[in-house]
Design a protein around this motif. Sequence first.
Motif, PDB file in Angstrom:
ATOM      1  N   PRO A 246      74.009 124.519   7.793  1.00 55.74           N
ATOM      2  CA  PRO A 246      74.479 125.527   8.760  1.00 55.74           C
ATOM      3  C   PRO A 246      73.644 126.801   8.759  1.00 55.74           C
ATOM      4  O   PRO A 246      73.663 127.542   9.743  1.00 55.74           O
ATOM      5  N   ARG A 247      72.905 127.060   7.687  1.00 53.31           N
ATOM      6  CA  ARG A 247      72.149 128.314   7.635  1.00 53.31           C
ATOM      7  C   ARG A 247      70.660 128.105   7.937  1.00 53.31           C
ATOM      8  O   ARG A 247      69.813 128.910   7.551  1.00 53.31           O
ATOM      9  N   THR A 248      70.361 127.007   8.609  1.00 57.58           N
ATOM     10  CA  THR A 248      68.974 126.699   8.956  1.00 57.58           C
ATOM     11  C   THR A 248      68.915 126.360  10.436  1.00 57.58           C
ATOM     12  O   THR A 248      69.809 125.688  10.954  1.00 57.58           O
ATOM     13  N   ARG A 249      67.860 126.832  11.114  1.00 55.33           N
ATOM     14  CA  ARG A 249      67.693 126.443  12.522  1.00 55.33           C
ATOM     15  C   ARG A 249      67.090 125.053  12.573  1.00 55.33           C
ATOM     16  O   ARG A 249      66.005 124.817  12.046  1.00 55.33           O
ATOM     17  N   LEU A 250      67.795 124.136  13.206  1.00 57.52           N
ATOM     18  CA  LEU A 250      67.315 122.766  13.296  1.00 57.52           C
ATOM     19  C   LEU A 250      66.846 122.453  14.712  1.00 57.52           C
ATOM     20  O   LEU A 250      67.434 122.916  15.687  1.00 57.52           O
ATOM     21  N   ALA A 251      65.797 121.654  14.796  1.00 54.34           N
ATOM     22  CA  ALA A 251      65.440 121.019  16.071  1.00 54.34           C
ATOM     23  C   ALA A 251      65.650 119.532  15.873  1.00 54.34           C
ATOM     24  O   ALA A 251      65.397 119.005  14.793  1.00 54.34           O
ATOM     25  N   VAL A 252      66.133 118.857  16.902  1.00 52.72           N
ATOM     26  CA  VAL A 252      66.351 117.418  16.795  1.00 52.72           C
ATOM     27  C   VAL A 252      65.251 116.700  17.581  1.00 52.72           C
ATOM     28  O   VAL A 252      64.950 117.056  18.716  1.00 52.72           O
ATOM     29  N   GLU A 253      64.651 115.712  16.918  1.00 55.03           N
ATOM     30  CA  GLU A 253      63.507 115.000  17.497  1.00 55.03           C
ATOM     31  C   GLU A 253      63.906 113.576  17.904  1.00 55.03           C
ATOM     32  O   GLU A 253      64.459 112.836  17.095  1.00 55.03           O
ATOM     33  N   VAL A 254      63.624 113.223  19.150  1.00 56.74           N
ATOM     34  CA  VAL A 254      63.802 111.841  19.599  1.00 56.74           C
ATOM     35  C   VAL A 254      62.424 111.292  19.971  1.00 56.74           C
ATOM     36  O   VAL A 254      61.437 112.019  19.971  1.00 56.74           O
ATOM     37  N   GLN A 255      62.379 109.995  20.261  1.00 60.17           N
ATOM     38  CA  GLN A 255      61.079 109.395  20.552  1.00 60.17           C
ATOM     39  C   GLN A 255      61.078 108.798  21.958  1.00 60.17           C
ATOM     40  O   GLN A 255      61.694 107.770  22.201  1.00 60.17           O
ATOM     41  N   ALA A 256      60.386 109.486  22.881  1.00 57.33           N
ATOM     42  CA  ALA A 256      60.273 108.924  24.226  1.00 57.33           C
ATOM     43  C   ALA A 256      59.263 107.786  24.232  1.00 57.33           C
ATOM     44  O   ALA A 256      59.441 106.791  24.932  1.00 57.33           O
ATOM     45  N   THR A 257      58.208 107.936  23.441  1.00 57.01           N
ATOM     46  CA  THR A 257      57.265 106.820  23.360  1.00 57.01           C
ATOM     47  C   THR A 257      58.011 105.673  22.676  1.00 57.01           C
ATOM     48  O   THR A 257      58.712 105.864  21.692  1.00 57.01           O
ATOM     49  N   GLN A 258      57.895 104.459  23.238  1.00 53.26           N
ATOM     50  CA  GLN A 258      58.804 103.384  22.827  1.00 53.26           C
ATOM     51  C   GLN A 258      58.232 102.557  21.680  1.00 53.26           C
ATOM     52  O   GLN A 258      58.112 101.344  21.782  1.00 53.26           O
ATOM     53  N   GLU A 259      57.934 103.243  20.588  1.00 57.65           N
ATOM     54  CA  GLU A 259      57.325 102.548  19.448  1.00 57.65           C
ATOM     55  C   GLU A 259      58.125 101.312  19.033  1.00 57.65           C
ATOM     56  O   GLU A 259      57.562 100.233  18.863  1.00 57.65           O
TER      57      GLU A 259
END
Length: 658
Positions: A365-378
């Motif tokens: 909760p005390r950290t700024r998170l970014a969430v990563e998804v994968q559009a390239t369809q590995e």
Amino acid sequence: MQGVDPAWLPDEAFRPIGTRRTLIRGSGPLVDTVHAEVAEACARFGGRVERDAAAGPYDLVLELTGAESGSGGEAFTFERGAGRTTVAACGGPGLLYGLFHVVRLREAAFQGSYGPEEHRPASALRMLDHWDNVAVHPVMGQVERGYAGGSLFWTDGRARGELLGRVGAYGRLLAACGINAVAVNNVNVHETEAHLLTDRIGEVAAIADALRPYGIRVHLSVTFAAPMVLGGLSTADPLDEGVRGWWAETTSRVYEVIPDFGGYVVKADSEGQPGPFAYGRSHADGANMLAAALDPHGGTVHWRAFVYNHRQDWRDRTTDRARAAYDHFVPLDGQFFDNAVLQVKHGPMDFQVREPVSPLIGAMPRTRLAVEVQATQEYTGQQRHVCWLGPMWSEVLRFRPEAGAAVGELARGGLVAVSNVGDDPFWTGHPLAQANLYTFGRLAWQPDANPYRFLDEWIRLTFTPERTEEGARLEAGVSAVLAGSWKTYEKYTAPLGVGWMVQPGHHYGPSVDGYEYSPWGTYHFADRDGIGVDRSVATGTGYAGQYAPAWAKVFESPETCPDELLLFFHHVSYDHVLRSGKTVIQHIYDTHFEGVEEVEKAREGWASLAGLVDPARHARVTERFEEQLRSAREWRDQINSYFLRKSGVADAHGRRIY
Ligand code: GCU
């Protein structure tokens, strides 16, 4: 641009604007972009656009009002009344997004009355990470896990120079779906690419210039070892004064050339990339050093949480790769500077077709998170298979780790997708894979929205169907091909959340045991009695206990664990009865037959649209469907044969298994 698919911005989509009278109020570079867009549409369709004039009447008013707002001037209001449509924004980006909103609405933007509606992005950072190399890598090619040709940014070992026009066209597409940041090179930073930070920063600046008119900032992946590789220092220790000074100076020089530079992306201590562990320092030490260098200039470091042991002994049942990100980073919560964003893959493993949401999200909760998804369809068909990922991403973004905020809200540091774009004329290799890029941008703007709405938008813009019976057939036909394609892909590949079972290295096509005896920490443990990974607290690796209590309890027991994740969390026998009422083995057989049937049906559906779709686009998709069907049958037959042979349990329906 000539020879390039206009994707979701065909000229036709601008007809409603281009035939009318528009007034634009305000000044600034992005207002100029808005003006140019409208002027071009008017030149094509016969309408009129004026700037800051008082005489009317106007059908559309696009106006910049007051001072920049808190969300970086990206918000806009939209309203319609008394025969006039008005978009108002406090900043250039907001006006541009407002214009594209009008484009999306087509004729409806000029009918009836609306609002005022307030539109603002849920997240200030909506980013694409390109895994592009400048030089062609001997194993990975130019774009790592790229399935759309070469890089859009780099060619012949340099930034595209005179071809940057294509990059501008790309920026326009991105702005039209709400993306505002791009990292221009691979997170695995090889020798040539390391130099982009220093002596080759001019090339990054050229890309930034091409994207700036569309409100897009560039970011750069850098190597943690840069002070040694580029600066000739003897260490990259993040607490060393010389190292810190080097980063501060180097970063200042970046900002001299690119004043609106977004910041750095770093993959450290991961899959062979250098990092702070070599100096006995923590990842917070590493990230904060770069954050300190970027801070005076307003930049951000995106520090990736994809850190795990990729040299595991497959015999060792105590190490669980799924646990790694949480184990490494949760103890560091509260230690990261404000402009150090921890970028977390949405699942604990690696972009499989089905994974639970990473337990790290919600646990810091005390950290700024970014969430990563994968559009390239590995792992989802490599843009040879149709696989629209909107519903998967939406499930992730709407997941609530605890009572309270959903993942989309917890991602205070932004939403990021690994790009699926290359220099292919259709941008994404498979023309229908554009829908993933578009949906990502729209979901990043509004993570709680229904993704099917964005699919419809994409179809309507891209295929611009007329309001006729044929138009309706086209729209419904494309939607039928895409809407269920993720679930279809899941059906014919690895079952019930167990993942992997792909050919090692390139990750295309089935190989049930391809990763079973490998060092990568990716196992299914199938034997003659059963299959799955026991990640329970009671008898397994304890991973289920990384979730907040309510979810930990759900995942802990095979009785309450959702079917689609059963084999991710539990090792069960083949005759274990799922919540669906089927046994695990019968589920495997059934879904694999169904998956192939669904591909056959989708292929026929697409064939029936010939004549309604641009011939080149139609032909490209048709060709990909042949491969998808071949591959889906291969998956079906290998998976079914493997489990028939392991288990000795016959298919209840007596279908052909080899
Ligand atoms: C996957 C992918 C790699 C990539 C890595 C990452 O493992 O196969 O090519 O470098 O993810 O996200 O860093």
